[in-house]
Design a protein around this motif. Sequence first.
Motif, mmCIF file in Angstrom:
data_model
loop_
_atom_site.group_PDB
_atom_site.id
_atom_site.type_symbol
_atom_site.label_atom_id
_atom_site.label_comp_id
_atom_site.label_asym_id
_atom_site.label_seq_id
_atom_site.Cartn_x
_atom_site.Cartn_y
_atom_site.Cartn_z
ATOM 1 N N SER A 151 40.709 -26.666 -6.314
ATOM 2 C CA SER A 151 41.055 -27.981 -5.774
ATOM 3 C C SER A 151 41.986 -27.757 -4.584
ATOM 4 C CB SER A 151 41.698 -28.864 -6.843
ATOM 5 O OG SER A 151 42.842 -28.240 -7.388
ATOM 6 N N PHE A 152 42.293 -28.804 -3.844
ATOM 7 C CA PHE A 152 42.868 -28.598 -2.516
ATOM 8 C C PHE A 152 44.144 -29.398 -2.282
ATOM 9 C CE2 PHE A 152 38.295 -27.781 -2.294
ATOM 10 C CZ PHE A 152 38.306 -26.492 -1.768
ATOM 11 N N GLU A 153 44.992 -29.484 -3.326
ATOM 12 C CA GLU A 153 46.256 -30.180 -3.180
ATOM 13 C C GLU A 153 47.125 -29.491 -2.124
ATOM 14 O OE1 GLU A 153 44.103 -31.372 -6.289
ATOM 15 O OE2 GLU A 153 45.050 -29.401 -6.461
ATOM 16 N N GLY A 154 47.758 -30.305 -1.296
ATOM 17 C CA GLY A 154 48.669 -29.774 -0.287
ATOM 18 C C GLY A 154 48.018 -29.403 1.027
ATOM 19 N N LEU A 155 46.697 -29.526 1.135
ATOM 20 C CA LEU A 155 45.987 -29.177 2.369
ATOM 21 C C LEU A 155 45.476 -30.444 3.040
ATOM 22 C CD1 LEU A 155 44.007 -26.071 1.078
ATOM 23 C CD2 LEU A 155 46.252 -26.142 2.174
ATOM 24 N N ASP A 156 45.398 -30.419 4.374
ATOM 25 C CA ASP A 156 45.015 -31.642 5.082
ATOM 26 C C ASP A 156 43.998 -31.400 6.197
ATOM 27 O OD1 ASP A 156 46.565 -30.427 7.010
ATOM 28 O OD2 ASP A 156 47.949 -32.105 7.270
ATOM 29 N N GLY A 215 36.451 -32.406 -5.403
ATOM 30 C CA GLY A 215 36.461 -33.460 -4.406
ATOM 31 C C GLY A 215 37.799 -34.173 -4.293
ATOM 32 N N LEU A 216 37.798 -35.258 -3.568
ATOM 33 C CA LEU A 216 38.984 -36.077 -3.343
ATOM 34 C C LEU A 216 39.519 -36.612 -4.666
ATOM 35 C CD1 LEU A 216 40.747 -37.564 -1.165
ATOM 36 C CD2 LEU A 216 39.099 -39.446 -1.348
ATOM 37 N N LEU A 217 40.833 -36.449 -4.887
ATOM 38 C CA LEU A 217 41.500 -36.924 -6.106
ATOM 39 C C LEU A 217 40.902 -36.333 -7.380
ATOM 40 C CD1 LEU A 217 42.204 -40.680 -5.238
ATOM 41 C CD2 LEU A 217 43.728 -38.709 -5.040
ATOM 42 N N MET A 267 47.384 -36.648 -9.361
ATOM 43 C CA MET A 267 47.578 -36.470 -7.930
ATOM 44 C C MET A 267 48.845 -37.217 -7.503
ATOM 45 S SD MET A 267 45.094 -34.502 -7.157
ATOM 46 C CE MET A 267 43.994 -33.846 -8.405
ATOM 47 N N SER A 268 49.024 -37.399 -6.209
ATOM 48 C CA SER A 268 50.169 -38.143 -5.677
ATOM 49 C C SER A 268 49.750 -38.778 -4.359
ATOM 50 C CB SER A 268 51.350 -37.210 -5.441
ATOM 51 O OG SER A 268 51.071 -36.306 -4.380
ATOM 52 N N ALA A 269 50.562 -39.703 -3.877
ATOM 53 C CA ALA A 269 50.263 -40.336 -2.594
ATOM 54 C C ALA A 269 50.213 -39.323 -1.451
ATOM 55 C CB ALA A 269 51.270 -41.445 -2.308
ATOM 56 N N PRO A 270 51.156 -38.359 -1.361
ATOM 57 C CA PRO A 270 51.053 -37.358 -0.281
ATOM 58 C C PRO A 270 49.795 -36.495 -0.384
ATOM 59 C CG PRO A 270 53.301 -37.438 -1.119
ATOM 60 C CD PRO A 270 52.464 -38.264 -2.053
ATOM 61 N N ILE A 271 49.402 -36.115 -1.597
ATOM 62 C CA ILE A 271 48.171 -35.346 -1.771
ATOM 63 C C ILE A 271 46.977 -36.161 -1.290
ATOM 64 C CG2 ILE A 271 46.549 -34.471 -3.511
ATOM 65 C CD1 ILE A 271 49.019 -33.545 -5.110
ATOM 66 N N TYR A 272 46.933 -37.417 -1.681
ATOM 67 C CA TYR A 272 45.838 -38.309 -1.283
ATOM 68 C C TYR A 272 45.794 -38.453 0.235
ATOM 69 C CZ TYR A 272 42.931 -42.571 -1.509
ATOM 70 O OH TYR A 272 41.942 -43.518 -1.372
ATOM 71 N N VAL A 284 45.167 -45.522 0.918
ATOM 72 C CA VAL A 284 46.277 -44.590 1.082
ATOM 73 C C VAL A 284 47.595 -45.353 1.155
ATOM 74 C CG1 VAL A 284 47.346 -42.903 2.633
ATOM 75 C CG2 VAL A 284 44.889 -42.793 2.164
ATOM 76 N N ASP A 285 47.599 -46.460 1.887
ATOM 77 C CA ASP A 285 48.800 -47.285 2.000
ATOM 78 C C ASP A 285 49.193 -47.850 0.635
ATOM 79 O OD1 ASP A 285 50.806 -48.661 3.730
ATOM 80 O OD2 ASP A 285 49.794 -50.451 2.997
ATOM 81 N N GLN A 286 48.198 -48.273 -0.134
ATOM 82 C CA GLN A 286 48.472 -48.787 -1.471
ATOM 83 C C GLN A 286 49.089 -47.706 -2.350
ATOM 84 O OE1 GLN A 286 45.136 -50.675 -3.430
ATOM 85 N NE2 GLN A 286 46.044 -50.400 -5.457
ATOM 86 N N ALA A 287 48.542 -46.499 -2.275
ATOM 87 C CA ALA A 287 49.079 -45.400 -3.077
ATOM 88 C C ALA A 287 50.512 -45.080 -2.690
ATOM 89 C CB ALA A 287 48.199 -44.168 -2.904
ATOM 90 N N GLN A 288 50.810 -45.160 -1.394
ATOM 91 C CA GLN A 288 52.157 -44.853 -0.938
ATOM 92 C C GLN A 288 53.157 -45.920 -1.357
ATOM 93 O OE1 GLN A 288 51.159 -44.379 3.220
ATOM 94 N NE2 GLN A 288 51.088 -42.145 3.068
ATOM 95 N N LYS A 289 52.715 -47.172 -1.392
ATOM 96 C CA LYS A 289 53.622 -48.269 -1.729
ATOM 97 C C LYS A 289 53.753 -48.484 -3.232
ATOM 98 C CE LYS A 289 52.938 -50.909 2.548
ATOM 99 N NZ LYS A 289 52.365 -52.145 3.154
#
Length: 239
Positions: free
Chosen positions: A35-40, A10-12, A146-151, A105-110
């Motif tokens: 798992s699905f890192e890098g896919l959107d 699942g997610l994260l 994980m990472s912000a872009p993956i999330y 998502v914004d929190q993860a990016q910042k």
Amino acid sequence: MKKVVYLLCGLLCDSVVWEAQAHALGADYDVRVISFEGLDSMQAMADKVLVDAPARFALAGHSMGGRVALEVYRRAPQRIERLALLDTGYEPAAPGEAEKRAVLVDQAQKEGIASIAASWGLPMLAPANRDDPALVQAVVDMVGRMSAPIYAGKTRALLGRPDATDVLKRIACPTMIICGEEDGWSPPERHEQMAALVPGAQLRLIDGAGHMVMMEAPGAVLQALQEWLALPTTTYEET
């Protein structure tokens, strides 16, 4: 040759979320955790499952992975020998969902992905399990890998998910729907609705577990999956 069983994350989440079940089932099955890192997108995620899959295989998905499993079934129902859906859903994105997800998502990016490990991860556990240091740390560590872009990518996939109501109604293979009784994110009531839509589906509610049911109640989930893998297929294959 061992039967192939796919376990979708699942997610994260990464393979750790399925670790207990994958290890135990590996003695008798060819277990493949994805798992699905890098896919959107759900479509790209379904492609990742199908590209190397055999002609027939068992498919289980947790949370976002359950939605991917439904997309795989939508595309290739004849290839799915049996289906398990855990702590997931089937509806399209709800009004206001994009805005709510955007906050995290914004929190993860910042602030970095670690900043949401507690705010996202802890509510995924049943209240009593939030006091289990080892379990909490395992969830925090998993999110931290994980990472912000993956999330952000996985969130885009979730927000673009199709309505799977018709898919559920068309399922013609042995199906088990599993949910932690204390899942506050995707509650038992939703899974009861799903079970009612799928012809012949079996429903298992796992006591004392929340959304991370495989980590919270590994033995109970393993038992349910073993029962699922033992369900006869003859009736379904002949219809």
